[in-house]
Each structure stands twice: as C-alpha cells, then as structure tokens.
Scaffold this motif. Sequence first.
Motif, mmCIF file in Angstrom:
data_model
loop_
_atom_site.group_PDB
_atom_site.id
_atom_site.type_symbol
_atom_site.label_atom_id
_atom_site.label_comp_id
_atom_site.label_asym_id
_atom_site.label_seq_id
_atom_site.Cartn_x
_atom_site.Cartn_y
_atom_site.Cartn_z
ATOM 1 N N PRO A 48 0.825 -1.207 0.000
ATOM 2 C CA PRO A 48 0.000 0.000 0.000
ATOM 3 C C PRO A 48 0.858 1.256 0.000
ATOM 4 C CG PRO A 48 0.006 -0.986 2.173
ATOM 5 C CD PRO A 48 0.774 -1.907 1.284
ATOM 6 N N VAL A 49 0.340 2.289 -0.638
ATOM 7 C CA VAL A 49 0.947 3.615 -0.621
ATOM 8 C C VAL A 49 0.049 4.451 0.286
ATOM 9 C CG1 VAL A 49 1.550 5.648 -1.982
ATOM 10 C CG2 VAL A 49 1.853 3.359 -2.953
ATOM 11 N N LYS A 50 0.620 4.932 1.385
ATOM 12 C CA LYS A 50 -0.179 5.667 2.369
ATOM 13 C C LYS A 50 0.158 7.145 2.350
ATOM 14 C CE LYS A 50 -0.607 1.642 5.343
ATOM 15 N NZ LYS A 50 -0.450 1.089 6.671
ATOM 16 N N ASN A 51 -0.847 7.962 2.662
ATOM 17 C CA ASN A 51 -0.632 9.398 2.761
ATOM 18 C C ASN A 51 -0.082 9.727 4.157
ATOM 19 O OD1 ASN A 51 -2.827 9.389 4.533
ATOM 20 N ND2 ASN A 51 -4.258 10.187 3.018
ATOM 21 N N VAL A 74 9.818 -7.087 -2.069
ATOM 22 C CA VAL A 74 9.032 -6.455 -1.000
ATOM 23 C C VAL A 74 9.736 -5.185 -0.545
ATOM 24 C CG1 VAL A 74 8.176 -6.689 1.362
ATOM 25 C CG2 VAL A 74 7.986 -8.606 -0.227
ATOM 26 N N SER A 75 11.017 -5.281 -0.273
ATOM 27 C CA SER A 75 11.789 -4.119 0.161
ATOM 28 C C SER A 75 11.800 -3.033 -0.909
ATOM 29 C CB SER A 75 13.224 -4.557 0.488
ATOM 30 O OG SER A 75 13.995 -3.453 0.885
ATOM 31 N N LEU A 76 11.940 -3.430 -2.153
ATOM 32 C CA LEU A 76 11.933 -2.463 -3.262
ATOM 33 C C LEU A 76 10.623 -1.673 -3.284
ATOM 34 C CD1 LEU A 76 13.190 -1.321 -5.892
ATOM 35 C CD2 LEU A 76 12.040 -3.202 -7.083
ATOM 36 N N LEU A 77 9.493 -2.371 -3.232
ATOM 37 C CA LEU A 77 8.197 -1.677 -3.257
ATOM 38 C C LEU A 77 7.990 -0.837 -2.009
ATOM 39 C CD1 LEU A 77 5.694 -4.243 -4.814
ATOM 40 C CD2 LEU A 77 6.913 -2.363 -5.917
ATOM 41 N N GLN A 78 8.446 -1.317 -0.857
ATOM 42 C CA GLN A 78 8.287 -0.543 0.372
ATOM 43 C C GLN A 78 9.116 0.740 0.321
ATOM 44 O OE1 GLN A 78 9.183 -3.645 3.246
ATOM 45 N NE2 GLN A 78 7.007 -3.906 3.688
ATOM 46 N N HIS A 79 10.253 0.723 -0.324
ATOM 47 C CA HIS A 79 11.061 1.931 -0.476
ATOM 48 C C HIS A 79 10.467 2.883 -1.514
ATOM 49 C CE1 HIS A 79 14.160 -0.278 1.761
ATOM 50 N NE2 HIS A 79 14.589 0.921 2.077
ATOM 51 N N LEU A 80 9.798 2.343 -2.516
ATOM 52 C CA LEU A 80 9.177 3.174 -3.548
ATOM 53 C C LEU A 80 7.858 3.801 -3.090
ATOM 54 C CD1 LEU A 80 9.761 0.997 -6.732
ATOM 55 C CD2 LEU A 80 10.880 3.160 -6.149
ATOM 56 N N PRO A 82 6.787 5.530 -0.342
ATOM 57 C CA PRO A 82 6.779 6.932 0.089
ATOM 58 C C PRO A 82 7.080 7.909 -1.043
ATOM 59 C CG PRO A 82 8.101 5.595 1.589
ATOM 60 C CD PRO A 82 7.758 4.738 0.423
ATOM 61 N N VAL A 83 7.940 7.510 -1.961
ATOM 62 C CA VAL A 83 8.262 8.363 -3.115
ATOM 63 C C VAL A 83 7.020 8.534 -3.981
ATOM 64 C CG1 VAL A 83 9.682 8.551 -5.193
ATOM 65 C CG2 VAL A 83 10.680 7.641 -3.082
ATOM 66 N N LYS A 86 4.512 10.876 -2.329
ATOM 67 C CA LYS A 86 4.873 12.284 -2.502
ATOM 68 C C LYS A 86 4.509 12.763 -3.905
ATOM 69 C CE LYS A 86 8.645 15.627 -2.135
ATOM 70 N NZ LYS A 86 7.934 16.543 -2.955
ATOM 71 N N LYS A 87 4.745 11.936 -4.891
ATOM 72 C CA LYS A 87 4.393 12.299 -6.276
ATOM 73 C C LYS A 87 2.876 12.492 -6.404
ATOM 74 C CE LYS A 87 8.436 12.169 -8.250
ATOM 75 N NZ LYS A 87 9.060 13.357 -8.765
ATOM 76 N N LEU A 88 2.103 11.634 -5.769
ATOM 77 C CA LEU A 88 0.642 11.790 -5.799
ATOM 78 C C LEU A 88 0.211 13.081 -5.109
ATOM 79 C CD1 LEU A 88 -0.600 8.162 -5.035
ATOM 80 C CD2 LEU A 88 -0.785 9.395 -7.199
ATOM 81 N N ARG A 89 0.833 13.370 -3.960
ATOM 82 C CA ARG A 89 0.524 14.589 -3.214
ATOM 83 C C ARG A 89 0.882 15.826 -4.040
ATOM 84 N NH1 ARG A 89 2.749 12.899 1.106
ATOM 85 N NH2 ARG A 89 4.807 13.755 0.720
#
Length: 96
Positions: A48-51, A74-80, A82-83, A86-89
């Motif tokens: 999930p991508v969380k705000n 899993v680690s790759l997606l978890q690091h991506l 937050p980025v 921010k792009k969505l925000r």
Amino acid sequence: MEPIERLLARQNYLDIADVAKFAEEEADFAEQGDFCAKNDIDRILLVPVKNGFGEIQAYLLLTNVYDKGEINPVSLLQHLAPVFSKKLRDAALRIK
C-alpha cells in the motif's frame, strides 16, 4: 477488495503466492481471481501507498514476481511507496 484490506490490516504488504488458491479460500476475491486466471497472473505482491495520515491512497503491485535473491521485491516496493505517495501529493496540489 475486502480480503486484501483485511490482510493488510495485519501486515504492511501482501504476498499472494497462489492466486487461484487464494480466490478459492476468499469468496470476496473470486472476481479478481477470475481476472488473474484469464491474464495468467499466478502470484501478486502488493504494497500500500499511504498518505501522511496513514490512509491507503494507492497500491504498488507486481504480478508473477519471484525473488531470485538479487533484489528483494518487498523491500523495493516498500522503499518506492513513500516516493510514489509524494508524487501523488504533488500532483494533487498542482491540480488544485
């Protein structure tokens, strides 16, 4: 996506190693399971991508991914995540 949301409440990612079996066990996932079967999707990795409030605003998804040890998906997606958040925000602020 009730079964996915329920599972994500207990962990911060979802790895469905056998989509067909998951669809059999989770009746609410039957329609998604049919879609996956028609498109040869055997495995799903979802993060999930969380705000900033911790609310899920999107998902990063890999299908038919297999960890060969070089890169932990899993680690790759978890690091991506937050980025991407921010792009969505930033995009939402530009639209306003």
